[in-house]
Design an enzyme around this catalytic site. Structure first.
Site, PDB file in Angstrom:
ATOM      1  N   SER A 170       3.165  15.069 -37.964  1.00 25.01           N
ATOM      2  CA  SER A 170       2.485  13.806 -37.723  1.00 25.01           C
ATOM      3  C   SER A 170       0.973  14.021 -37.651  1.00 25.01           C
ATOM      4  O   SER A 170       0.359  14.435 -38.633  1.00 25.01           O
ATOM      5  CB  SER A 170       3.053  13.144 -36.468  1.00 25.01           C
ATOM      6  OG  SER A 170       2.668  11.791 -36.381  1.00 25.01           O
ATOM      7  N   ASP A 204      10.438   5.865 -41.805  1.00 21.16           N
ATOM      8  CA  ASP A 204       9.182   6.260 -41.164  1.00 21.16           C
ATOM      9  C   ASP A 204       8.051   5.426 -41.745  1.00 21.16           C
ATOM     10  O   ASP A 204       7.878   5.388 -42.972  1.00 21.16           O
ATOM     11  CB  ASP A 204       8.927   7.748 -41.418  1.00 21.16           C
ATOM     12  CG  ASP A 204       7.680   8.281 -40.720  1.00 21.16           C
ATOM     13  OD1 ASP A 204       6.938   7.482 -40.111  1.00 21.16           O
ATOM     14  OD2 ASP A 204       7.454   9.504 -40.798  1.00 21.16           O
ATOM     15  N   HIS A 246      10.707   8.912 -37.967  1.00 22.05           N
ATOM     16  CA  HIS A 246       9.537   9.708 -37.625  1.00 22.05           C
ATOM     17  C   HIS A 246       9.828  10.515 -36.350  1.00 22.05           C
ATOM     18  O   HIS A 246      10.434  10.018 -35.408  1.00 22.05           O
ATOM     19  CB  HIS A 246       8.340   8.792 -37.379  1.00 22.05           C
ATOM     20  CG  HIS A 246       7.057   9.524 -37.185  1.00 22.05           C
ATOM     21  ND1 HIS A 246       6.263   9.930 -38.226  1.00 22.05           N
ATOM     22  CD2 HIS A 246       6.435   9.941 -36.046  1.00 22.05           C
ATOM     23  CE1 HIS A 246       5.202  10.551 -37.747  1.00 22.05           C
ATOM     24  NE2 HIS A 246       5.279  10.583 -36.429  1.00 22.05           N
TER      25      HIS A 246
END
Length: 308
Positions: free
Chosen positions: A157, A252, A282
Site C-alpha cells: 500500500s 481493491d 486491499h
C-alpha cells in the site's frame, strides 16, 4: 470471483477496528489501531521463528531511523521493507509477522523501516527516510552480512508507493544498487480516480475512498504535492528503473492504478510482472493465517527473493 469466504471469519475483527473519524486527532487514531495491530502480530509472530531479529537505530539526513533486521541466513539477498498504513498509521510492529514469514520462507534478510509518519512529518519525509535507510543497507552490506548485488525494495500500500519512490530516487541519483521492486497493492496516483476506486470505494472492509482522502490530507502540505513524481509515481520518468513485481487485489480501490502502473513500466522498457489475486481485498497479505491467497502471494515474494 466472489469475495473469499475466509473473510467472514475475520468479519467481527474487521468491523471492530477503530475508525479515523472516531478520534479527535490522527495521533489518537494511530495509537489506538497500532495497539490492536501490534497485539495481533505478537500472537502470530511466535509461529514465525527467524534465526536472528535485531532492532537498530541508523542515521538519516533528518535524524534517527529505527529499523528491524530479520536474518535467517547470512550472505543472503535482502528485502528493505516499508510498511503500509496510508503514511499515517502502522509500524514495524504491525508488520512484524509478515516480515518474519518472508525471511523464513525465502532464507533472505528483511530490513523493516520505521519511517516517519504524517501528519507530524509531511511528504516527502517518509520518502527520504526510506531512501536513506536503503542507502545505508547498501553501504553496510558487510556489517549486515548480505549480498549487496541482491538488494530488493518492497512494501504494501503506502509502502509500495515508497518502494517505487526510492527506486526512482536511486535512478535519478545515478545509483543502481536496487535489483528489484516488490509493490504490493501500491498507491501510485493521488490525482486521477480509476474505475476500481469508483467501484470499490465504499462498502468494503479495510480501505475506502473516505479514508483514502483523509490519508492524503494528512500526508500532503499542499495539493500541488500530489503531482510530485515521488508521490504520484505514475507521473515519473519510468525508464531505467529496476524490474518490478506488482501484486494487486481484485476488490481493491487501488487495483486499477497499480495495474496501469505496471503497463506503463513495461511501455518504458522496464520488466514488470503484474499479478492480480482473485477474491481478496486491499490489505489481504497481512491476513495470511486465514486467507490462502495471502499465503500464495507471500510464497511468490519469497521465491523471487530466493531465486530472482
Amino acid at each position: 470471483m466472489p469475495i473469499d469466504p475466509a473473510y467472514y471469519q475475520l468479519a467481527e475483527y474487521l468491523e471492530s477496528l477503530p475508525k479515523f473519524d472516531q478520534f479527535s486527532s490522527p495521533k489518537e487514531f494511530r495509537e489506538a489501531i497500532n495497539q490492536i495491530y501490534a497485539e495481533r502480530n505478537r500472537q502470530i509472530s511466535q509461529f514465525e521463528k527467524v534465526e536472528r531479529v535485531e532492532d537498530k537505530v541508523i542515521k538519516g539526513r533528518n535524524g534517527d531511523i529505527r529499523i528491524r533486521i530479520y536474518q535467517q541466513k547470512p550472505d543472503s539477498p535482502v528485502l528493505v521493507y516499508y510498511h503500509g498504513g496510508g503514511f499515517v498509521i502502522c509500524s514495524i510492529e504491525s508488520h512484524d509477522a509478515l516480515c518474519r514469514r518472508i525471511a523464513r520462507l525465502s532464507n533472505a534478510t528483511v530490513v523493516s523501516v520505521d519511517y516517519r509518519l504524517a501528519p507530524e512529518h509531511k511528504f516527502p519525509a517518509a520518502v527520504y527516510d526510506c531512501y536513506d535507510a536503503t542507502k545505508w543497507v547498501a553501504e553496510n552490506a558487510d556489517e549486515l552480512k548480505i549480498d549487496p548485488s541482491r538488494i530488493f525494495v518492497g512494501g504494501d500500500s503506502a509502502g509500495g508507493n515508497l518502494a517505487a519512490a526510492v527506486s526512482i530516487m536511486a535512478r535519478n541519483n545515478g545509483e543502481n544498487f536496487i535489483k528489484h521492486q516488490i509493490l504490493i497493492y501500491p498507491v501510485v496516483n493521488f490525482v486521477t480516480p480509476t474505475p476500481s476506486i469508483l467501484e470499490y470505494g465504499e462498502g468494503l472492509w479495510i480501505l475506502d475512498e473516505k479514508i483514502m482522502r483523509w490519508f492524503s490530507e494528512q500526508y500532503f502540505s499542499k495539493k500541488e504535492d500530489m503531482f510530485n513524481p515521488l508521490a504520484s509515481v505514475i507521473f515519473a520518468d519510468l525508464e531505467n528503473l529496476p524490474p518490478a513485481l506488482i501484486i494487486t487485489a481484485e476488490y481493491d480501490p487501488l487495483r486499477d492504478e497499480a495495474e496501469i502502473f505496471g503497463h506503463m513500466l513495461r511501455k518504458a522498457g522496464v520488466e514488470a510482472t503484474t499479478v492480480r489475486y482473485k477474491g481478496v481485498l486491499h490489505g489481504f497479505i497481512n491476513y495470511y493465517p486465514v486467507i490462502k491467497a495471502a499465503r500464495d502471494a507471500i510464497n511468490q515474494i519469497a521465491a523471487l527473493l530466493a531465486f530472482g
